[in-house]
Enzyme design. Structure first.
Site, short mmCIF file in Angstrom:
data_model
loop_
_atom_site.label_atom_id
_atom_site.label_comp_id
_atom_site.label_asym_id
_atom_site.label_seq_id
_atom_site.Cartn_x
_atom_site.Cartn_y
_atom_site.Cartn_z
N GLN A 1 -8.04 42.65 26.70
CA GLN A 1 -8.26 41.28 26.24
C GLN A 1 -9.51 40.71 26.91
O GLN A 1 -9.61 40.66 28.14
CB GLN A 1 -7.05 40.39 26.54
N GLY B 1 6.20 38.73 26.76
CA GLY B 1 5.52 38.50 28.01
C GLY B 1 6.43 38.65 29.21
O GLY B 1 6.55 39.73 29.79
N ARG B 2 7.08 37.55 29.58
CA ARG B 2 7.91 37.56 30.80
C ARG B 2 8.97 38.66 30.83
O ARG B 2 9.22 39.24 31.88
CB ARG B 2 8.52 36.17 31.01
N ARG C 1 -6.54 36.68 19.54
CA ARG C 1 -5.38 35.84 19.88
C ARG C 1 -5.77 34.37 19.72
O ARG C 1 -6.81 33.94 20.21
CB ARG C 1 -4.92 36.09 21.32
N TYR D 1 -8.93 28.07 26.31
CA TYR D 1 -10.11 28.62 26.96
C TYR D 1 -11.33 28.51 26.04
O TYR D 1 -11.27 27.84 25.02
CB TYR D 1 -9.83 30.05 27.41
#
Length: 372
Positions: A99, A323-324, A233, A186
């Site tokens: 990424q 993810g987690r 993404r 971002y």
């Protein structure tokens, strides 16, 4: 076998993947010198059973940074470190994407080279935004971001070139794909959103203008990898780091159309409630995205196996990123496959530190791969 649809093979562009359980990008802040090492080789190698591993967000240049202890891809040493990681994943039959990340205004002079000011589409500070810095006493922690300076129009080609060079290094390191990070408030997300982009040149104003720079980045990365090995993404509707947007749905649809024309491999949508809030996609949004985007769709955000299976069966997505759950379950696909219980992650060890909470979570047989 539980969740049969999750365990059918599929394509992400020209890459064949054996299952639809994707490892989402997870910042873990364990590269103090920004170079991946043995811990990263072990960590990602343990998770090679994913259909695709998407690496933690990786800075494309020294000025792209907003968090200390995060990896980069702008030096030979970083490239070599990532090659060892990819080799470890490939040795176990896995597939991996890098990424590509530029934080834009989510930064501070303490993180920037020579203490310079962070950059952004416009000189607007994110309300309540925090970055991660190292203090003079050697400790690290969150710190309010700085007010950025607005990028000059003639500076933008240089940042596009940074993305291109990062993609070149990723390709030499052996990554199967790259993912352009245009999400989570971002830099590229800052260009897309009305609240963070108040430019009056050809990169601000209309949908087409606000999307121009992110699409130039995508085109540069495509030149290196080919569209069939590039994903992106995005996070329409997200509320993070003070980012606001008056046209999130229109921009998401416009980007889907433009990315389809380019033949992009996949579109990865991080859902607006990923952090546990109550923001939801509007009614019909998923159906519209399926109709507009010709590549594979990937969703991420508080999913469990049941929810993922349902989304794939109803054909609103092709894959689901976790993810987690991947933090505490290196063998997550196998646990889903046999409907085994999941280990719970230790939130205190999410960011920074050593092997604890990183490579020491057990597999179902209570063993784990130790760092060699």
């Amino acid at each position: 076998m539980a969740y049969e649809t999750l365990f059918t093979a599929t394509q992400l562009g020209s890459l064949s993947i054996p299952n639809r359980v994707i490892m989402a990008p997870l910042t873990r802040a364990r590269t103090p010198d920004s170079v991946p090492g043995k811990m990263q080789e072990a960590y990602y190698g343990q998770r090679a059973g994913a259909g695709l591993i998407i690496s933690e967000a990786t800075n494309i240049s020294p000025t792209a940074r907003g968090y200390v202890y995060t990896p980069g891809i702008w030096t030979d040493e970083q490239e070599a470190g990532w090659k060892n990681v990819v080799d470890a994943v490939h040795a176990k039959g896995g597939r991996m994407a890098l990424q590509l990340w530029h934080v834009g205004r989510v930064s501070h002079e303490m993180v920037q080279p020579n203490g310079q000011q962070p950059v952004a589409p416009s000189a607007l500070k994110g309300e309540g935004a925090q970055c991660f810095v190292e203090f003079e006493d050697g400790t690290a922690g969150q710190h309010p971001t700085s007010t950025p300076r607005a990028l000059e129009t003639d500076e933008l080609p240089g940042i596009v070139e940074d993305y291109r060079q990062a993609a070149e290094r990723a390709k030499r390191a052996g990554f199967d794909m790259v993912e352009v990070h245009a999400a989570n408030a971002y830099l590229l997300n800052q260009f897309l959103a009305t609240g963070t982009n108040q430019r009056t040149d050809q990169y601000g104003g209309s949908l087409e203008n606000r999307a121009r720079f992110p699409l130039e980045v995508v085109d540069a990365v495509i030149d290196v990898y080919g569209a069939d090995r590039v994903g992106i993404r995005m996070t329409p509707f997200i509320e993070l780091f003070g980012l606001t947007d008056d046209e999130p749905e229109a921009m998401a649809f416009y980007m889907a159309d433009q990315l389809s024309k380019r033949g992009l491999a996949y579109l990865h949508l991080n859902e607006p409630n990923w952090a546990g809030g109550d923001i939801q996609f509007p009614a019909g949004f998923r159906k519209q995205m399926r109709e507009r985007f010709s590549g594979s769709l990937m969703y991420c955000g508080n999913y469990d196996a049941d929810h993922a299976e349902t989304r794939i069966r109803e054909n609103t997505t092709d894959t689901v990123a976790f993810g987690r759950p991947y933090i505490a379950n290196p063998d997550l696909p196998e646990r889903f496959r046999v409907n085994a219980p999941l280990s719970e992650p230790d939130h205190e060890t999410f960011y920074g530190g050593d092997e604890k909470g990183y490579t020491d979570y057990p597999f179902m047989d209570n063993g784990y791969d130790r760092i060699q």
